[in-house]
Scaffold this motif. Sequence first.
Motif, PDB file in Angstrom:
ATOM      1  N   ALA A 344     -15.053   0.328   9.786  1.00 26.34           N
ATOM      2  CA  ALA A 344     -14.093   0.023  10.849  1.00 26.34           C
ATOM      3  C   ALA A 344     -13.280   1.253  11.219  1.00 26.34           C
ATOM      4  CB  ALA A 344     -13.174  -1.113  10.413  1.00 26.34           C
ATOM      5  N   ALA A 345     -12.828   2.012  10.225  1.00 26.62           N
ATOM      6  CA  ALA A 345     -12.040   3.219  10.488  1.00 26.62           C
ATOM      7  C   ALA A 345     -12.862   4.238  11.255  1.00 26.62           C
ATOM      8  CB  ALA A 345     -11.546   3.819   9.172  1.00 26.62           C
ATOM      9  N   SER A 346     -14.137   4.367  10.900  1.00 26.89           N
ATOM     10  CA  SER A 346     -15.012   5.314  11.588  1.00 26.89           C
ATOM     11  C   SER A 346     -15.238   4.902  13.035  1.00 26.89           C
ATOM     12  CB  SER A 346     -16.350   5.408  10.846  1.00 26.89           C
ATOM     13  OG  SER A 346     -17.266   6.221  11.536  1.00 26.89           O
ATOM     14  N   LEU A 347     -15.541   3.618  13.242  1.00 30.36           N
ATOM     15  CA  LEU A 347     -15.826   3.143  14.600  1.00 30.36           C
ATOM     16  C   LEU A 347     -14.585   3.173  15.489  1.00 30.36           C
ATOM     17  CD1 LEU A 347     -18.179   0.141  13.766  1.00 30.36           C
ATOM     18  CD2 LEU A 347     -18.835   2.308  14.829  1.00 30.36           C
ATOM     19  N   LYS A 348     -13.419   3.005  14.893  1.00 27.49           N
ATOM     20  CA  LYS A 348     -12.172   3.029  15.667  1.00 27.49           C
ATOM     21  C   LYS A 348     -11.609   4.437  15.825  1.00 27.49           C
ATOM     22  CE  LYS A 348     -10.837  -1.740  14.701  1.00 27.49           C
ATOM     23  NZ  LYS A 348      -9.804  -2.659  14.158  1.00 27.49           N
ATOM     24  N   GLY A 349     -12.252   5.403  15.171  1.00 26.14           N
ATOM     25  CA  GLY A 349     -11.932   6.797  15.410  1.00 26.14           C
ATOM     26  C   GLY A 349     -10.762   7.373  14.640  1.00 26.14           C
ATOM     27  N   TRP A 350     -10.331   6.731  13.555  1.00 26.77           N
ATOM     28  CA  TRP A 350      -9.202   7.311  12.812  1.00 26.77           C
ATOM     29  C   TRP A 350      -9.572   7.819  11.422  1.00 26.77           C
ATOM     30  CZ3 TRP A 350      -7.892   4.552   8.415  1.00 26.77           C
ATOM     31  CH2 TRP A 350      -8.115   3.171   8.391  1.00 26.77           C
ATOM     32  N   SER A 351     -10.856   7.917  11.136  1.00 23.45           N
ATOM     33  CA  SER A 351     -11.269   8.513   9.858  1.00 23.45           C
ATOM     34  C   SER A 351     -12.120   9.743  10.104  1.00 23.45           C
ATOM     35  CB  SER A 351     -12.059   7.500   9.032  1.00 23.45           C
ATOM     36  OG  SER A 351     -13.349   7.291   9.589  1.00 23.45           O
ATOM     37  N   GLY A 352     -12.228  10.567   9.075  1.00 16.00           N
ATOM     38  CA  GLY A 352     -13.097  11.727   9.148  1.00 16.00           C
ATOM     39  C   GLY A 352     -14.489  11.407   8.648  1.00 16.00           C
ATOM     40  N   ASN A 353     -15.423  12.326   8.831  1.00 16.15           N
ATOM     41  CA  ASN A 353     -16.812  12.102   8.427  1.00 16.15           C
ATOM     42  C   ASN A 353     -16.955  11.902   6.920  1.00 16.15           C
ATOM     43  OD1 ASN A 353     -17.649  12.387  11.086  1.00 16.15           O
ATOM     44  ND2 ASN A 353     -17.937  14.612  10.883  1.00 16.15           N
ATOM     45  N   PRO A 430     -12.505  11.701  -3.867  1.00 14.81           N
ATOM     46  CA  PRO A 430     -11.759  12.777  -3.196  1.00 14.81           C
ATOM     47  C   PRO A 430     -10.669  12.249  -2.267  1.00 14.81           C
ATOM     48  CG  PRO A 430     -13.922  12.486  -2.191  1.00 14.81           C
ATOM     49  CD  PRO A 430     -13.900  11.626  -3.409  1.00 14.81           C
ATOM     50  N   HIS A 431     -10.596  10.930  -2.064  1.00 13.02           N
ATOM     51  CA  HIS A 431      -9.643  10.353  -1.122  1.00 13.02           C
ATOM     52  C   HIS A 431      -8.517   9.583  -1.823  1.00 13.02           C
ATOM     53  CE1 HIS A 431     -12.664  11.646   1.621  1.00 13.02           C
ATOM     54  NE2 HIS A 431     -13.557  10.858   1.056  1.00 13.02           N
ATOM     55  N   ILE A 432      -8.395   9.819  -3.127  1.00 14.34           N
ATOM     56  CA  ILE A 432      -7.288   9.276  -3.912  1.00 14.34           C
ATOM     57  C   ILE A 432      -6.406  10.444  -4.351  1.00 14.34           C
ATOM     58  CG2 ILE A 432      -6.650   8.093  -6.047  1.00 14.34           C
ATOM     59  CD1 ILE A 432      -7.912   6.223  -3.992  1.00 14.34           C
ATOM     60  N   ILE A 433      -5.101  10.326  -4.129  1.00 17.52           N
ATOM     61  CA  ILE A 433      -4.154  11.390  -4.471  1.00 17.52           C
ATOM     62  C   ILE A 433      -3.417  10.988  -5.730  1.00 17.52           C
ATOM     63  CG2 ILE A 433      -2.313  12.862  -3.606  1.00 17.52           C
ATOM     64  CD1 ILE A 433      -4.877  12.844  -1.882  1.00 17.52           C
ATOM     65  N   ILE A 551      -8.068   9.914   4.454  1.00 13.76           N
ATOM     66  CA  ILE A 551      -8.996   9.355   5.451  1.00 13.76           C
ATOM     67  C   ILE A 551     -10.217  10.232   5.689  1.00 13.76           C
ATOM     68  CG2 ILE A 551      -7.179   8.037   6.598  1.00 13.76           C
ATOM     69  CD1 ILE A 551      -7.182  10.179   8.808  1.00 13.76           C
ATOM     70  N   GLY A 552     -10.380  11.270   4.876  1.00 16.38           N
ATOM     71  CA  GLY A 552     -11.618  12.047   4.910  1.00 16.38           C
ATOM     72  C   GLY A 552     -11.747  13.032   6.036  1.00 16.38           C
TER      73      GLY A 552
END
Length: 553
Positions: A344-353, A430-433, A551-552
Amino acid sequence: MTLENESPVAIVGGGPVGLMLALFLDLYGIRSVIFNLDEETRWRPKGNTHNARTMEHYRRLGISQSIRALGLPKEFPLDISYFTRLNRWELARINMPSGMQKISRLKHAISTDPVPEPLMRVNQMYVEKFLLQHARSRPNITMRYGWRVKDFIQFKDQVKLYAECIKGKHSDEIWHTSYMIGCDGGQSFVRSKLGIAYEGTVEAKIGFLTGGMISSYIRIPELHQGILKGKESWMYNIISPMLRMLFISLDGKDDFLLMTQSEHGKAINESELIRIAQAGIGSDIEVSVLSNSVWKGGVALVAERFSDGKIYLAGDSAHLFSPTGGFGMNTGIDDTSNLAWKIAASLKGWSGNALMDSYESERRPIALRNTAAARFLTQRVSSLSIPANLENADSAGNLARKKMGIELNTFRSQFSSIGVELGARYDHSPHIINSAPIPDDDFIHYQPSHVPGGRLPHLWLTPVPGTRISLFDILGTGFSLLRVGTYFPAISELLDQAYQRKIPIKIIDLSGNDAWQLYQARLLLVRPDQYIAWKGDKVPNNIGSILDKIIGK
């Protein structure tokens, strides 16, 4: 004539994993199409355990109460009992609360109780039927049941699928999709065509629940009203020198799942299955066979890769379990919770590859962890040593049964592994801080942890005196920012940076002492799948780069 269609997501396989993926995507407003070979879900018994995490997922979709109405009556005992034969000696009984008792306990649970939705025993065939009916009511989900995906081609930015109606009632179709997910089981066509192999173990030692096994849907009208009256259980284990089998109650009345061994993995005819069931009962009472299927026990297999370009694997196509512990379907449904929000994040354009790549890096270690837990439990069951005199009606037989009962009572963890259910963590993502020490992993016990990388510890809230809701019920479909304690730090910079990246964030204020004791930080950023991505006592100067990492980008 071939018709051409488009859908953002195509799901191959319409079992519980495929259906739950479609329903999660629907929650996020994403359209999908599901292809499934059968026109309806298969009406034969399968898995029986919907664990606490899976029940949370059902709750997230607003369907947990409907699912709790399925299968066994809510007052039916959910004990696990062990008999030499059902009409002879009871060796042991692992007492478990009924569905009614579990829900009653929730009403009196403390606010920090970690389990808002207790594990449920209901056969998968009932739940699949409900999920299919529910999915058919959702406008974002296109159903292609009774259809086969016969081929697909992957391009840089899309996947092209070729589908045909099994009965030839409709013209062939071509579908163009941004993402395709193979939820098509252990014999996955999608995984096979991608050339992705399983890695892991197929148990070489032949014992109960390893090697060839048969699951049979049987009906025994007189059993609960006669031999087992007053001894009702969810699961009946038959253990004797010459017999090993399971009877699992499906409806609390006449219907059972019978699990027994099959020599060389071959099918057994109906008359032989009836004879085996009657031997386990210890009586020649009426037994009828409604269906049966052959499967292989003792497997602990995980796909070497979970993705290939725009194509992903989930459920049995990505990992194959022995049923001991009931982890297989539940792990697959948890896959969908992780994958759906990223799509969903990818399709909505707010995540990275890079975010889509984290599906494999986060979920494959969990598959390895959970298959190992199931294999351990299976080995313990299959290696059980059964004394030759276990059914003897003398003092030596009595002693043998007593010793066996003591050993069987140690098997409780097979039916109560809350650490497996709620303790899965993504610490190396890599997406957990996180810079805090990582909590120990315990298959049996679950200790709620505020350390990023794990499931957000659960909290009951009382917005109005006399009422109570779960914190999980008010989390956003995007990220949730929890503000905790007696005062709240400024968050405008975090919100500004999130707005620039189009990251949806819902703010939730928790001022109670219980929340502070549970979370130990002023701010927690929670992902759509209820995992903690970051926490701190104030917004740091580099919050933009932290969000990018989460968000990658």
